[in-house]
Design an enzyme around this catalytic site. Structure first.
Site, PDB file in Angstrom:
ATOM      1  N   GLN A 136     -10.518  -2.368  -2.897  1.00 35.66           N
ATOM      2  CA  GLN A 136      -9.537  -3.078  -2.056  1.00 35.66           C
ATOM      3  C   GLN A 136      -9.045  -2.128  -0.965  1.00 35.66           C
ATOM      4  OE1 GLN A 136      -6.154  -4.038  -4.445  1.00 35.66           O
ATOM      5  NE2 GLN A 136      -4.925  -4.789  -2.756  1.00 35.66           N
TER       6      GLN A 136
ATOM      7  N   SER B 287      -4.390  -0.101   2.142  1.00 35.74           N
ATOM      8  CA  SER B 287      -3.490   0.971   2.585  1.00 35.74           C
ATOM      9  C   SER B 287      -4.194   1.945   3.528  1.00 35.74           C
ATOM     10  CB  SER B 287      -2.977   1.758   1.373  1.00 35.74           C
ATOM     11  OG  SER B 287      -2.376   0.892   0.453  1.00 35.74           O
TER      12      SER B 287
ATOM     13  N   SER C  85      -8.697   2.597  -4.627  1.00 31.16           N
ATOM     14  CA  SER C  85      -9.089   2.870  -6.012  1.00 31.16           C
ATOM     15  C   SER C  85     -10.579   2.615  -6.199  1.00 31.16           C
ATOM     16  CB  SER C  85      -8.325   1.969  -6.976  1.00 31.16           C
ATOM     17  OG  SER C  85      -6.956   2.265  -6.931  1.00 31.16           O
TER      18      SER C  85
ATOM     19  N   GLU D 273      -2.835  -9.673  -8.123  1.00 29.82           N
ATOM     20  CA  GLU D 273      -2.681  -8.292  -8.573  1.00 29.82           C
ATOM     21  C   GLU D 273      -1.442  -8.174  -9.468  1.00 29.82           C
ATOM     22  OE1 GLU D 273      -2.838  -5.569  -5.305  1.00 29.82           O
ATOM     23  OE2 GLU D 273      -2.977  -3.819  -6.600  1.00 29.82           O
TER      24      GLU D 273
ATOM     25  N   GLU E 199      10.623  -0.648  -4.841  1.00 27.64           N
ATOM     26  CA  GLU E 199      11.647  -0.963  -3.832  1.00 27.64           C
ATOM     27  C   GLU E 199      11.218  -2.180  -3.012  1.00 27.64           C
ATOM     28  OE1 GLU E 199      10.326   2.048  -4.298  1.00 27.64           O
ATOM     29  OE2 GLU E 199      12.021   3.190  -5.098  1.00 27.64           O
TER      30      GLU E 199
HETATM   31  C1  LIG Z   1      -2.655   4.517  -8.562  1.00 30.16           C
HETATM   32  C2  LIG Z   1      -2.660   3.856  -7.215  1.00 30.16           C
HETATM   33  C3  LIG Z   1      -3.716   3.048  -6.852  1.00 30.16           C
HETATM   34  C4  LIG Z   1      -3.733   2.463  -5.598  1.00 30.16           C
HETATM   35  N1  LIG Z   1      -4.831   1.698  -5.247  1.00 30.16           N
HETATM   36  C5  LIG Z   1      -4.892   1.142  -4.024  1.00 30.16           C
HETATM   37  C6  LIG Z   1      -6.042   0.394  -3.623  1.00 30.16           C
HETATM   38  O1  LIG Z   1      -7.003   0.232  -4.388  1.00 30.16           O
HETATM   39  N2  LIG Z   1      -6.074  -0.116  -2.376  1.00 30.16           N
HETATM   40  C7  LIG Z   1      -5.046   0.030  -1.498  1.00 30.16           C
HETATM   41  O2  LIG Z   1      -5.148  -0.484  -0.398  1.00 30.16           O
HETATM   42  N3  LIG Z   1      -3.954   0.755  -1.836  1.00 30.16           N
HETATM   43  C8  LIG Z   1      -3.840   1.300  -3.074  1.00 30.16           C
HETATM   44  N4  LIG Z   1      -2.742   2.038  -3.428  1.00 30.16           N
HETATM   45  C9  LIG Z   1      -1.697   2.276  -2.432  1.00 30.16           C
HETATM   46  C10 LIG Z   1      -0.391   1.515  -2.679  1.00 30.16           C
HETATM   47  O3  LIG Z   1      -0.549   0.139  -2.420  1.00 30.16           O
HETATM   48  C11 LIG Z   1       0.660   2.165  -1.788  1.00 30.16           C
HETATM   49  O4  LIG Z   1       0.824   3.495  -2.235  1.00 30.16           O
HETATM   50  C12 LIG Z   1       1.976   1.441  -1.844  1.00 30.16           C
HETATM   51  O5  LIG Z   1       1.878   0.166  -1.258  1.00 30.16           O
HETATM   52  C13 LIG Z   1       3.083   2.251  -1.147  1.00 30.16           C
HETATM   53  O6  LIG Z   1       2.694   2.609   0.133  1.00 30.16           O
HETATM   54  P1  LIG Z   1       2.774   4.147   0.639  1.00 30.16           P
HETATM   55  O7  LIG Z   1       2.123   5.000  -0.394  1.00 30.16           O
HETATM   56  O8  LIG Z   1       2.263   4.206   2.032  1.00 30.16           O
HETATM   57  O9  LIG Z   1       4.305   4.500   0.619  1.00 30.16           O
HETATM   58  P2  LIG Z   1       5.384   4.166   1.752  1.00 30.16           P
HETATM   59  O10 LIG Z   1       5.207   2.751   2.221  1.00 30.16           O
HETATM   60  O11 LIG Z   1       5.335   5.233   2.782  1.00 30.16           O
HETATM   61  O12 LIG Z   1       6.714   4.262   0.926  1.00 30.16           O
HETATM   62  C14 LIG Z   1       7.290   5.523   0.560  1.00 30.16           C
HETATM   63  C15 LIG Z   1       8.575   5.232  -0.208  1.00 30.16           C
HETATM   64  O13 LIG Z   1       9.497   4.540   0.649  1.00 30.16           O
HETATM   65  C16 LIG Z   1       9.897   3.319   0.060  1.00 30.16           C
HETATM   66  N5  LIG Z   1      10.015   2.291   1.108  1.00 30.16           N
HETATM   67  C17 LIG Z   1       9.141   2.029   2.103  1.00 30.16           C
HETATM   68  N6  LIG Z   1       9.584   1.004   2.873  1.00 30.16           N
HETATM   69  C18 LIG Z   1      10.762   0.595   2.331  1.00 30.16           C
HETATM   70  C19 LIG Z   1      11.695  -0.430   2.641  1.00 30.16           C
HETATM   71  N7  LIG Z   1      11.493  -1.258   3.677  1.00 30.16           N
HETATM   72  N8  LIG Z   1      12.793  -0.561   1.874  1.00 30.16           N
HETATM   73  C20 LIG Z   1      12.995   0.261   0.787  1.00 30.16           C
HETATM   74  N9  LIG Z   1      12.154   1.271   0.447  1.00 30.16           N
HETATM   75  C21 LIG Z   1      11.049   1.431   1.204  1.00 30.16           C
HETATM   76  C22 LIG Z   1       8.775   2.951  -0.901  1.00 30.16           C
HETATM   77  O14 LIG Z   1       9.240   2.123  -1.939  1.00 30.16           O
HETATM   78  C23 LIG Z   1       8.365   4.327  -1.407  1.00 30.16           C
HETATM   79  O15 LIG Z   1       9.230   4.733  -2.436  1.00 30.16           O
HETATM   80  C24 LIG Z   1      -2.671   2.660  -4.678  1.00 30.16           C
HETATM   81  C25 LIG Z   1      -1.596   3.453  -5.057  1.00 30.16           C
HETATM   82  C26 LIG Z   1      -1.590   4.059  -6.296  1.00 30.16           C
HETATM   83  C27 LIG Z   1      -0.416   4.918  -6.664  1.00 30.16           C
END
Ligand SMILES: Cc1cc2nc3c(=O)[nH]c(=O)nc-3n(C[C@H](O)[C@H](O)[C@H](O)COP(=O)(O)OP(=O)(O)OC[C@H]3O[C@@H](n4cnc5c(N)ncnc54)[C@H](O)[C@@H]3O)c2cc1C
Length: 376
Positions: free
Chosen positions: A122, A125, A157, A240, A359
């Protein structure tokens, strides 16, 4: 087939084939071993018909309610035959293909995923795009021979194992936000794709960076219409957060029981155990109603964010309890069981991030369900 009959017959079959289905590795195994095991179990259950129930006949299924496949996943994860995270990719991605791919493409591809011939990933991100998915910038431009994709994904992933990717791309102008996104179904062996695994803190290379350098994707691989990628993503995310989580909870029940068996007397506080059990059963009650809504044909939406918050809280509570009850094993134990508890404790920290952070789920619940403020 009715659910009760399915349950009884499947349980009998799983008992009779326990040796064939058992992993060749001991303990949690490496990711390579888990992936090989997943492919084996999918093949065996597909050939015996179990894996086909609950999926439409037009994609190689045998029909019947999605409750059948919810039970299959529950039975396989509760028996520790498959690792729930990697098993769940089917539940996340197959419904999207069924809903949005051209019928011939879905009919060709979905059986490959169900049978374990292929793995899919998928690609949502990006380095600058996680929670704010609508800002994604991986670009797809119209060429003579198809879409030409250039950009980067991250945290994808299992991309290093995947033959295909459900990819979100920007086809509109940079400021077109959710209106300018198009979903594509991409062959991972296309020229111009580079996959670089990333090691997690528990030592597995579970997710990857994926780079696209002028990758050609045929127009007939568009999922839905051009510019409808946001709809595809919003359709996928509730999956999901529904059946996959039901499977994960079945696995957590097993682990809680194993913790109670393994922890020394007096190492666990009874009230703490009670709280975790309460969380597990509260999640199960919530998710059960989600499974039934799905089975009755309801389209799932933002209310699945409640399921996600409850599951993440429960998962962390189970492994926090393990860190209390088996403190030395989780911290420094070097036998297989300790390694597994430690790995799962560390992995449980990701439960409030993957599939949308806690969040963000709470924002969705506040804004879309409780009408507390606006997204705009
Ligand atoms: C084990 C694992 C598997 C994954 N697998 C996939 C995959 O297969 N495909 C894929 O596309 N992605 C995948 N992801 C990515 C995952 O979807 C993202 O990590 C997640 O959506 C958070 O995005 P970010 O890491 O960019 O964090 P950010 O969006 O940068 O967020 C950082 C922090 O800020 C907080 N935050 C951000 N915006 C707000 C808001 N508006 N209000 C309050 N708090 C906020 C978040 O909650 C978080 O704590 C995976 C992640 C993990 C950990």
């Amino acid at each position: 087939m009715e659910l009760d009959e399915f349950r009884t017959s499947l349980d009998t079959w799983l008992d009779e084939h326990a040796d064939d289905l058992a992993p060749e590795h001991h303990g949690l195994g490496t990711l390579d071993q888990q992936m090989a095991q997943l492919a084996k179990v999918k093949r065996l259950t597909f050939e015996a018909g179990w894996m086909r129930w609950g999926w439409p006949e037009r994609v190689g299924g045998l029909g019947g309610t999605p409750l059948l496949r919810a039970y299959l996943g529950e039975a396989l994860t509760a028996r520790d035959v498959v690792e729930p995270g990697i098993y769940s990719m089917t539940e996340v991605l197959a419904p999207t293909m069924i809903d949005f791919a051209a019928p011939e493409l879905a009919a060709t591809m979905v059986p490959r995923l169900l049978r374990g011939d292929e793995m899919w990933c998928q690609g949502f991100s990006e380095p600058g795009t996680g929670s704010n998915l609508a800002s994604l910038s991986c670009r797809a431009a119209r060429g003579d021979d198809g879409w030409r994709v250039t950009g980067q994904k991250v945290w994808t992933s299992l991309a290093q194992y995947a033959q295909r990717c459900v990819l979100l791309t920007r086809t509109g102008s940079l400021d077109s936000a959710h209106r300018g996104i198009t979903a594509l179904f991409v062959d991972m062996d296309s020229p111009g794709i580079t996959v670089r695994p990333i090691e997690t803190m528990h030592g597995a290379e579970e997710f990857c960076e994926v780079f696209f350098d002028d990758v050609v994707v045929p127009f007939e691989r568009t999922l839905g219409e051009e510019g409808q990628g946001w709809l595809v993503a919003m359709n996928l995310l509730p999956y999901e957060r529904s059946t996959s989580l039901w499977h994960r909870a079945a696995y957590l029940h097993r682990r809680l029981q194993q913790l109670l068996d393994a922890a020394p007397e007096d190492a666990l506080d009874a009230a703490g155990v009670g709280e975790v059990a309460q969380l597990l059963y509260a999640f199960r009650a919530r998710s059960r109603s989600t499974q039934h809504r799905l089975a009755s044909g309801e389209r799932l939406g933002p209310e699945t964010s409640i399921d996600k918050v409850l599951l993440a809280t429960t998962e962390q509570a189970v492994f926090d309890l393990a860190a209390d009850g088996l403190a030395a094993e989780v911290a420094i134990g070097d036998d297989e069981a300790s390694h597994r508890w430690r790995t799962e404790f560390l992995y449980s920290r990701a439960a409030t991030i993957y599939g949308g952070s806690a969040e963000i789920q709470r924002n969705i619940i506040a804004r879309r369900l409780l009408d507390l403020g606006s997204d705009r």
